[in-house]
Motif scaffolding. Structure first.
Motif, PDB file in Angstrom:
ATOM      1  N   MET A  81      31.002 -51.369 -24.019  1.00 37.33           N
ATOM      2  CA  MET A  81      31.222 -50.907 -22.654  1.00 37.33           C
ATOM      3  C   MET A  81      31.355 -49.384 -22.571  1.00 37.33           C
ATOM      4  SD  MET A  81      32.104 -51.555 -19.416  1.00 37.33           S
ATOM      5  CE  MET A  81      32.696 -50.364 -18.210  1.00 37.33           C
ATOM      6  N   THR A  82      32.043 -48.781 -23.522  1.00 35.89           N
ATOM      7  CA  THR A  82      32.375 -47.355 -23.429  1.00 35.89           C
ATOM      8  C   THR A  82      31.434 -46.444 -24.214  1.00 35.89           C
ATOM      9  OG1 THR A  82      33.933 -47.534 -25.293  1.00 35.89           O
ATOM     10  CG2 THR A  82      34.814 -47.897 -23.086  1.00 35.89           C
ATOM     11  N   TYR A  83      30.349 -46.983 -24.740  1.00 34.48           N
ATOM     12  CA  TYR A  83      29.407 -46.143 -25.481  1.00 34.48           C
ATOM     13  C   TYR A  83      28.852 -45.051 -24.564  1.00 34.48           C
ATOM     14  CZ  TYR A  83      25.275 -44.679 -28.074  1.00 34.48           C
ATOM     15  OH  TYR A  83      24.327 -43.932 -28.721  1.00 34.48           O
ATOM     16  N   GLY A  84      29.002 -43.806 -24.971  1.00 32.61           N
ATOM     17  CA  GLY A  84      28.502 -42.690 -24.178  1.00 32.61           C
ATOM     18  C   GLY A  84      29.366 -42.328 -22.988  1.00 32.61           C
ATOM     19  N   ALA A  85      30.573 -42.935 -22.884  1.00 34.27           N
ATOM     20  CA  ALA A  85      31.425 -42.707 -21.714  1.00 34.27           C
ATOM     21  C   ALA A  85      31.913 -41.274 -21.598  1.00 34.27           C
ATOM     22  CB  ALA A  85      32.627 -43.656 -21.752  1.00 34.27           C
ATOM     23  N   GLU A  86      31.984 -40.562 -22.738  1.00 29.82           N
ATOM     24  CA  GLU A  86      32.461 -39.181 -22.682  1.00 29.82           C
ATOM     25  C   GLU A  86      31.497 -38.278 -21.913  1.00 29.82           C
ATOM     26  OE1 GLU A  86      30.661 -40.030 -26.796  1.00 29.82           O
ATOM     27  OE2 GLU A  86      32.075 -40.971 -25.405  1.00 29.82           O
ATOM     28  N   GLY A  87      30.291 -38.757 -21.658  1.00 23.69           N
ATOM     29  CA  GLY A  87      29.311 -37.981 -20.901  1.00 23.69           C
ATOM     30  C   GLY A  87      29.191 -38.397 -19.450  1.00 23.69           C
ATOM     31  N   TRP A  88      29.987 -39.372 -19.024  1.00 24.24           N
ATOM     32  CA  TRP A  88      29.900 -39.863 -17.651  1.00 24.24           C
ATOM     33  C   TRP A  88      30.545 -38.912 -16.651  1.00 24.24           C
ATOM     34  CZ3 TRP A  88      31.678 -45.622 -18.596  1.00 24.24           C
ATOM     35  CH2 TRP A  88      30.626 -46.324 -19.214  1.00 24.24           C
ATOM     36  N   THR A  89      29.970 -38.840 -15.462  1.00 25.25           N
ATOM     37  CA  THR A  89      30.605 -38.209 -14.313  1.00 25.25           C
ATOM     38  C   THR A  89      30.997 -39.345 -13.376  1.00 25.25           C
ATOM     39  OG1 THR A  89      29.272 -36.195 -14.498  1.00 25.25           O
ATOM     40  CG2 THR A  89      30.331 -36.614 -12.375  1.00 25.25           C
ATOM     41  N   LEU A  90      32.271 -39.703 -13.393  1.00 25.00           N
ATOM     42  CA  LEU A  90      32.725 -40.906 -12.694  1.00 25.00           C
ATOM     43  C   LEU A  90      33.076 -40.618 -11.237  1.00 25.00           C
ATOM     44  CD1 LEU A  90      35.021 -42.516 -15.420  1.00 25.00           C
ATOM     45  CD2 LEU A  90      32.713 -43.214 -14.763  1.00 25.00           C
ATOM     46  N   ARG A  91      32.635 -41.506 -10.368  1.00 22.39           N
ATOM     47  CA  ARG A  91      33.024 -41.481  -8.976  1.00 22.39           C
ATOM     48  C   ARG A  91      33.966 -42.656  -8.712  1.00 22.39           C
ATOM     49  NH1 ARG A  91      28.115 -39.450  -9.796  1.00 22.39           N
ATOM     50  NH2 ARG A  91      27.347 -37.735  -8.523  1.00 22.39           N
ATOM     51  N   LYS A  92      34.565 -42.682  -7.545  1.00 26.11           N
ATOM     52  CA  LYS A  92      35.534 -43.733  -7.222  1.00 26.11           C
ATOM     53  C   LYS A  92      34.923 -45.123  -7.369  1.00 26.11           C
ATOM     54  CE  LYS A  92      39.192 -41.302  -6.205  1.00 26.11           C
ATOM     55  NZ  LYS A  92      40.429 -41.414  -7.030  1.00 26.11           N
ATOM     56  N   ARG A  93      33.691 -45.267  -6.923  1.00 29.97           N
ATOM     57  CA  ARG A  93      33.064 -46.589  -7.009  1.00 29.97           C
ATOM     58  C   ARG A  93      32.853 -47.011  -8.461  1.00 29.97           C
ATOM     59  NH1 ARG A  93      28.710 -43.283  -5.281  1.00 29.97           N
ATOM     60  NH2 ARG A  93      27.000 -43.175  -6.782  1.00 29.97           N
ATOM     61  N   ASP A  94      32.570 -46.036  -9.335  1.00 28.26           N
ATOM     62  CA  ASP A  94      32.396 -46.346 -10.757  1.00 28.26           C
ATOM     63  C   ASP A  94      33.717 -46.781 -11.384  1.00 28.26           C
ATOM     64  OD1 ASP A  94      29.674 -45.559 -10.682  1.00 28.26           O
ATOM     65  OD2 ASP A  94      30.258 -43.464 -10.897  1.00 28.26           O
ATOM     66  N   GLU A  95      34.799 -46.108 -11.010  1.00 26.96           N
ATOM     67  CA  GLU A  95      36.121 -46.461 -11.536  1.00 26.96           C
ATOM     68  C   GLU A  95      36.512 -47.871 -11.096  1.00 26.96           C
ATOM     69  OE1 GLU A  95      38.854 -43.421 -10.412  1.00 26.96           O
ATOM     70  OE2 GLU A  95      38.078 -41.969 -11.865  1.00 26.96           O
ATOM     71  N   LYS A  96      36.189 -48.223  -9.863  1.00 24.59           N
ATOM     72  CA  LYS A  96      36.482 -49.575  -9.380  1.00 24.59           C
ATOM     73  C   LYS A  96      35.704 -50.616 -10.173  1.00 24.59           C
ATOM     74  CE  LYS A  96      37.681 -48.385  -4.595  1.00 24.59           C
ATOM     75  NZ  LYS A  96      37.293 -48.535  -3.173  1.00 24.59           N
ATOM     76  N   LYS A  97      34.440 -50.328 -10.458  1.00 23.90           N
ATOM     77  CA  LYS A  97      33.621 -51.264 -11.237  1.00 23.90           C
ATOM     78  C   LYS A  97      34.184 -51.447 -12.641  1.00 23.90           C
ATOM     79  CE  LYS A  97      29.301 -50.244  -8.821  1.00 23.90           C
ATOM     80  NZ  LYS A  97      27.952 -49.606  -8.925  1.00 23.90           N
TER      81      LYS A  97
END
Length: 221
Positions: A81-97
């Motif tokens: 699930m978290t592979y490559g997560a350090e490169g994500w730009t998270l928005r509220k909808r992504d955090e909810k998912k």
């Protein structure tokens, strides 16, 4: 490899024309020309759910304790699930998912059907845990960001700290990579770059920021 509709714009380096695409798959992560990570987040959630289903025999095994199953989820499912997560730009909808996906994993672990209409709080209480998948992702990104700022690699710093020339289009500006850092740490850019140089101070700030990922929800556990 690229997917999606091609754009008409092009970039030329030397005598070679570089194709411009809307989506690019690089080292297993999907990158977009808008820096929107929703596609990659959705893809990773789908892959993690498939891994969870593939390990169904483990979740059915009554001889394996719940706490051990939780450790197996974090080791075998969360890593997907978290592979490559350090490169994500998270928005509220992504955090909810991400939060919804974490609860889906726990329900699957307990083999709880949606028809049972059990609350998230009841699931967390039975497993004696609190939601912290998002907290884990925040920690990875903040730690990685601190490493970049302290690194001698100027290219990575330029990519993170640099700004493009010209004017942006009308409308609300898109969330940028650094926006997550500023929001989570509640610091401005100057303060952030200064604090990353002091490793211990940055580590304490990271710990405080990741704890805030769940504190606002008041989860049990």
């Amino acid at each position: 490899m690229h997917i999606g509709k091609e754009q008409h714009a092009s970039i030329t380096i030397g005598n070679e024309e570089i194709e411009c695409v809307e989506h690019l798959k690089y080292l297993g992560s999907i990158k977009t020309d808008t820096a929107d990570c929703s596609i990659d987040v959705n893809t990773r959630i789908g892959m993690a759910k498939k891994r969870m289903i593939d390990l169904n025999n483990i979740w059915k095994d009554k001889h394996i304790g719940k706490q051990l199953k939780i450790k197996l989820v974090k080791c075998l499912v969360w890593t997907v699930m978290t592979y490559g997560a350090e490169g994500w730009t998270l928005r509220k909808r992504d955090e909810k998912k991400i939060n919804f996906a974490e609860m889906w994993f726990y329900r699957r672990l307990l083999r709880v059907s949606w028809k049972e209409k059990r609350t998230d709080e009841a699931i967390l209480a039975e497993l004696q845990v609190r939601r912290h998948l998002l907290e884990s992702i925040r920690k990875r990104k903040l730690s990685f960001f601190g490493h970049i700022c302290r690194s001698k690699c100027t290219l990575m710093k330029d990519i993170i700290q640099g700004k493009l020339e010209g004017k942006r289009g009308r409308g609300r500006p898109r969330a940028a990579y650094l926006d997550n850092i500023k929001t989570w740490t509640r610091r401005n850019s100057t303060e952030i770059y200064t604090m990353t140089e002091r490793r211990e101070e940055w580590r304490k700030l990271v710990q405080k920021a990741v704890q805030a990922a769940n504190a606002s929800r008041g989860d049990a556990g």
